[in-house]
Scaffold this motif. Sequence first.
Motif, PDB file in Angstrom:
ATOM      1  N   PHE A  17      93.493 -48.324 -52.656  1.00 54.10           N
ATOM      2  CA  PHE A  17      92.383 -48.461 -53.584  1.00 54.10           C
ATOM      3  C   PHE A  17      92.061 -49.948 -53.694  1.00 54.10           C
ATOM      4  N   ILE A  18      90.924 -50.333 -53.119  1.00 57.18           N
ATOM      5  CA  ILE A  18      90.602 -51.740 -52.942  1.00 57.18           C
ATOM      6  C   ILE A  18      89.488 -52.153 -53.898  1.00 57.18           C
ATOM      7  N   ASN A  19      89.782 -53.159 -54.717  1.00 52.74           N
ATOM      8  CA  ASN A  19      88.794 -53.676 -55.670  1.00 52.74           C
ATOM      9  C   ASN A  19      87.751 -54.493 -54.932  1.00 52.74           C
ATOM     10  N   CYS A  20      86.490 -54.210 -55.246  1.00 48.36           N
ATOM     11  CA  CYS A  20      85.373 -54.867 -54.567  1.00 48.36           C
ATOM     12  C   CYS A  20      84.352 -55.347 -55.589  1.00 48.36           C
ATOM     13  N   GLN A  21      83.471 -56.213 -55.121  1.00 45.76           N
ATOM     14  CA  GLN A  21      82.420 -56.748 -55.971  1.00 45.76           C
ATOM     15  C   GLN A  21      81.161 -56.935 -55.134  1.00 45.76           C
ATOM     16  N   MET A  61      88.237 -71.437 -40.045  1.00 46.33           N
ATOM     17  CA  MET A  61      88.895 -70.406 -40.820  1.00 46.33           C
ATOM     18  C   MET A  61      88.059 -69.123 -40.776  1.00 46.33           C
ATOM     19  N   ILE A  62      88.736 -68.002 -40.779  1.00 46.53           N
ATOM     20  CA  ILE A  62      88.045 -66.711 -40.762  1.00 46.53           C
ATOM     21  C   ILE A  62      88.513 -65.888 -41.956  1.00 46.53           C
ATOM     22  N   ASN A  63      87.582 -65.358 -42.684  1.00 49.36           N
ATOM     23  CA  ASN A  63      87.868 -64.491 -43.822  1.00 49.36           C
ATOM     24  C   ASN A  63      86.846 -63.365 -43.798  1.00 49.36           C
ATOM     25  N   ARG A  64      87.093 -62.316 -43.025  1.00 52.13           N
ATOM     26  CA  ARG A  64      86.165 -61.187 -42.893  1.00 52.13           C
ATOM     27  C   ARG A  64      86.915 -59.888 -43.142  1.00 52.13           C
ATOM     28  N   VAL A  65      86.260 -58.983 -43.844  1.00 57.31           N
ATOM     29  CA  VAL A  65      86.824 -57.675 -44.156  1.00 57.31           C
ATOM     30  C   VAL A  65      85.780 -56.618 -43.849  1.00 57.31           C
ATOM     31  N   VAL A  66      86.195 -55.534 -43.214  1.00 54.03           N
ATOM     32  CA  VAL A  66      85.330 -54.381 -42.985  1.00 54.03           C
ATOM     33  C   VAL A  66      86.060 -53.163 -43.543  1.00 54.03           C
ATOM     34  N   LEU A  67      85.409 -52.430 -44.444  1.00 53.39           N
ATOM     35  CA  LEU A  67      86.007 -51.253 -45.067  1.00 53.39           C
ATOM     36  C   LEU A  67      85.077 -50.060 -44.953  1.00 53.39           C
ATOM     37  N   ILE A 107      80.899 -45.083 -48.245  1.00 49.42           N
ATOM     38  CA  ILE A 107      80.201 -46.335 -47.960  1.00 49.42           C
ATOM     39  C   ILE A 107      80.995 -47.147 -46.949  1.00 49.42           C
ATOM     40  N   GLY A 108      80.297 -48.047 -46.292  1.00 44.73           N
ATOM     41  CA  GLY A 108      80.928 -49.051 -45.455  1.00 44.73           C
ATOM     42  C   GLY A 108      80.500 -50.396 -45.987  1.00 44.73           C
ATOM     43  N   LEU A 109      81.400 -51.349 -45.947  1.00 45.59           N
ATOM     44  CA  LEU A 109      81.014 -52.668 -46.408  1.00 45.59           C
ATOM     45  C   LEU A 109      81.670 -53.736 -45.555  1.00 45.59           C
ATOM     46  N   VAL A 163      84.514 -59.330 -51.732  1.00 48.99           N
ATOM     47  CA  VAL A 163      83.134 -59.596 -52.135  1.00 48.99           C
ATOM     48  C   VAL A 163      82.240 -59.156 -50.979  1.00 48.99           C
ATOM     49  N   ALA A 164      81.405 -58.156 -51.236  1.00 50.71           N
ATOM     50  CA  ALA A 164      80.587 -57.542 -50.187  1.00 50.71           C
ATOM     51  C   ALA A 164      79.388 -58.407 -49.830  1.00 50.71           C
ATOM     52  N   ASP A 165      79.233 -58.683 -48.541  1.00 56.13           N
ATOM     53  CA  ASP A 165      78.033 -59.350 -48.039  1.00 56.13           C
ATOM     54  C   ASP A 165      76.969 -58.318 -47.684  1.00 56.13           C
TER      55      ASP A 165
END
Length: 170
Positions: A48-52, A1-7, A71-73, A96-98
């Motif tokens: 508008f993306i909620n992040c933690q 499974m893949i769950n990756r986000v780049v913003l 920022i980039g996350l 959730v930011a790594d």
Amino acid sequence: MINRVVLVGRLTKDPEVRFTPNGIASCRFTVAVNRTFKGQNGEQEADFINCQAWRKNAENLANFMKKGSLIGLEGKIQTGSYEGQDGKRVFTTDVVADSIQFLEPRNSTGGSQGVSNHESSINTGGPNQGAPQGQYGGNNNQQSYTRVDEDPFVNSKGPIEISEDDLPFD
């Protein structure tokens, strides 16, 4: 499974760090990310993306960034739910930011004045890992920025030495 986000986007308000009862730093924030097209009225639209962020990422974000900072996350999507005050189930979706990168100097006004690539943490794979001590924490006020549009090796003579510890793989 893949769950990756780049913003890549701008903070919608000044980030505030909070601590769990166990003393772990946490920061909830929203990133405004421009869409690749303009709306019917010709104005730029954004999501508008909620992040933690957790631990050192959360502390660095709150200490060095402010409303409007670019920022980039990289992270993962996490869903959850809770029971609202009216008794109805409320569903949540957060990124959730790594890792978080600061993409402009701290004293920038949020405009397009020299873009930089300032990383807040390096591979926060473990629960107690984060930015190396002294790099961003403590009373060390030194900051160095590398412009993205400049060759960082333009003045180097000879081969570039890279430590095995600098490589992102085993």
